[in-house]
Design an enzyme around this catalytic site. Sequence first.
Site, PDB file in Angstrom:
ATOM      1  N   GLN A  89      -0.239  -6.757  -0.854  1.00 45.91           N
ATOM      2  CA  GLN A  89      -0.373  -6.840  -2.118  1.00 45.91           C
ATOM      3  C   GLN A  89      -0.322  -8.231  -2.733  1.00 45.91           C
ATOM      4  O   GLN A  89      -0.798  -8.516  -3.704  1.00 45.91           O
ATOM      5  CB  GLN A  89       0.664  -5.808  -2.879  1.00 45.91           C
ATOM      6  CG  GLN A  89       0.454  -4.467  -2.876  1.00 45.91           C
ATOM      7  CD  GLN A  89       1.155  -3.764  -1.535  1.00 45.91           C
ATOM      8  OE1 GLN A  89       1.607  -4.481  -0.683  1.00 45.91           O
ATOM      9  NE2 GLN A  89       1.587  -2.618  -1.774  1.00 45.91           N
ATOM     10  N   ASP A 137      10.896  -0.804  -7.804  1.00 47.05           N
ATOM     11  CA  ASP A 137      10.424   0.509  -7.980  1.00 47.05           C
ATOM     12  C   ASP A 137      11.669   1.368  -8.570  1.00 47.05           C
ATOM     13  O   ASP A 137      11.168   2.678  -9.075  1.00 47.05           O
ATOM     14  CB  ASP A 137       9.723   1.093  -6.503  1.00 47.05           C
ATOM     15  CG  ASP A 137       8.520   0.483  -6.410  1.00 47.05           C
ATOM     16  OD1 ASP A 137       8.403  -0.618  -6.056  1.00 47.05           O
ATOM     17  OD2 ASP A 137       7.554   1.102  -6.747  1.00 47.05           O
TER      18      ASP A 137
HETATM   19  O1  MRU Z   1       3.449   0.361  -2.896  1.00 47.68           O
HETATM   20  P1  MRU Z   1       3.080  -0.356  -4.495  1.00 47.68           P
HETATM   21  O2  MRU Z   1       2.191  -1.390  -4.216  1.00 47.68           O
HETATM   22  O3  MRU Z   1       3.152   0.629  -5.421  1.00 47.68           O
HETATM   23  O4  MRU Z   1       4.572  -1.242  -4.561  1.00 47.68           O
HETATM   24  C1  MRU Z   1       4.662  -2.123  -5.629  1.00 47.68           C
HETATM   25  C2  MRU Z   1       5.992  -2.821  -5.615  1.00 47.68           C
HETATM   26  O5  MRU Z   1       6.909  -2.788  -4.753  1.00 47.68           O
HETATM   27  C3  MRU Z   1       6.432  -3.599  -6.758  1.00 47.68           C
HETATM   28  O6  MRU Z   1       7.171  -4.862  -6.642  1.00 47.68           O
HETATM   29  C4  MRU Z   1       7.225  -2.725  -7.737  1.00 47.68           C
HETATM   30  O7  MRU Z   1       6.354  -1.630  -8.177  1.00 47.68           O
HETATM   31  C5  MRU Z   1       7.475  -3.423  -9.138  1.00 47.68           C
HETATM   32  S1  MRU Z   1       5.934  -3.664 -10.318  1.00 47.68           S
HETATM   33  C6  MRU Z   1       6.428  -4.308 -11.585  1.00 47.68           C
END
Ligand code: MRU
Length: 364
Positions: free
Chosen positions: A203, A244
């Site tokens: 990501q 999260d």
């Molecule tokens: O697996 P993902 O891409 O949904 O994980 C996203 C993250 O870990 C982000 O750091 C988290 O959701 C914070 S978003 C402001």
Amino acid sequence: MKVQDKHYRSIWLDDDGRTVKIIEQRLLPHEFKIVDLTSRKDAEIAIADMLVRGAPLIGATAAYGMALAMAEDTSDAYVEQSWQALNKTRPTAINLRWALDRVKSVLLPLAPNERLEAAYKLAIEICDEDVEINRKIGENGLAIIREIAAKKKPGETINILTHCNAGWLATVDWGTATSAMYHAQEAGIPIHIWVDETRPRNQGAQLTSWEMAGHGVPHTLIVDNAGGHLMQHGQVDLVIVGTDRTTAQGDVCNKIGTYLKALAAKANNVPFYVALPSPTIDWTVNDGIKEIPIEERTGKEVTHVYGKLADGTVTSVQISPDSTPGGNPAFDVTPANLITGLITERGVCAANNEAMLKLFPEHA
Ligand code: MRU
């Protein structure tokens, strides 16, 4: 934020007032494609297959999923069934349940013929609120960056390390961790971002880098293992990550690898901040390590990488022996004692229950 000079949110309602539009994030940075969600099932797939991802955007998409569901059936049973179906799309980000609970609690007391409009209205409200929360997080994060800048020589660059994508693509707009960066850039503070690639799904490489490049924020993509070394050599002034799910005691669950960055930051006296919108606080959970469900994803995300070949083809290639299995816990928990502060929309506080409750007394 802007994509080629046009302002986009990561999710929005089409002019027909019913179709929900999203950006297909799995294709970035190589292709910018907008996808329509026209049924509850579409919303479920978008979250589960990660066309959309990031805790706040997962919540916003789920709220729209409930609205799309109400266009199918407005009965009590279908409200409940839709809550269940959407709630099981991803396990870790608490914004999902937060948004679903909020929509359900508004819909159930209404007459069935009032539910469709009410659900859309609420989904729009949740999105607008998210934008405002993130803007405020950016202002509060800017104050921290200013303090660090004040201790440096005038004009000296502030190096900020971030992990995963806590950017505008993970929220409705602004991002959480990145909001502070955009605010600093606007304020004329010279910043440079170390972007962790964030294996296995990358990501950081695919989304955060694309966002930074799109807004002219100086940045460098690094492998996940480089952060500790850079900290030892004084090349990281602060870390800002997203979350999260944050417990009532201030433990932070975020993308796998966040914990290792926090350990390295502690060992090197580098401030480690978490950008935390209040819907991401799970006030029902105290012990993050024991109580937060950690998503286990397919091993294929580890044994394979996705990218662009020299001829422009975008594809996935295997990097390990055929017989080697991949293990893929998608999140980890950073204990509160490793965290310098939580940057919320109401201000910055220490990662502990007392400090959090001072900002959010309604949860006492
Ligand atoms: O697996 P993902 O891409 O949904 O994980 C996203 C993250 O870990 C982000 O750091 C988290 O959701 C914070 S978003 C402001």
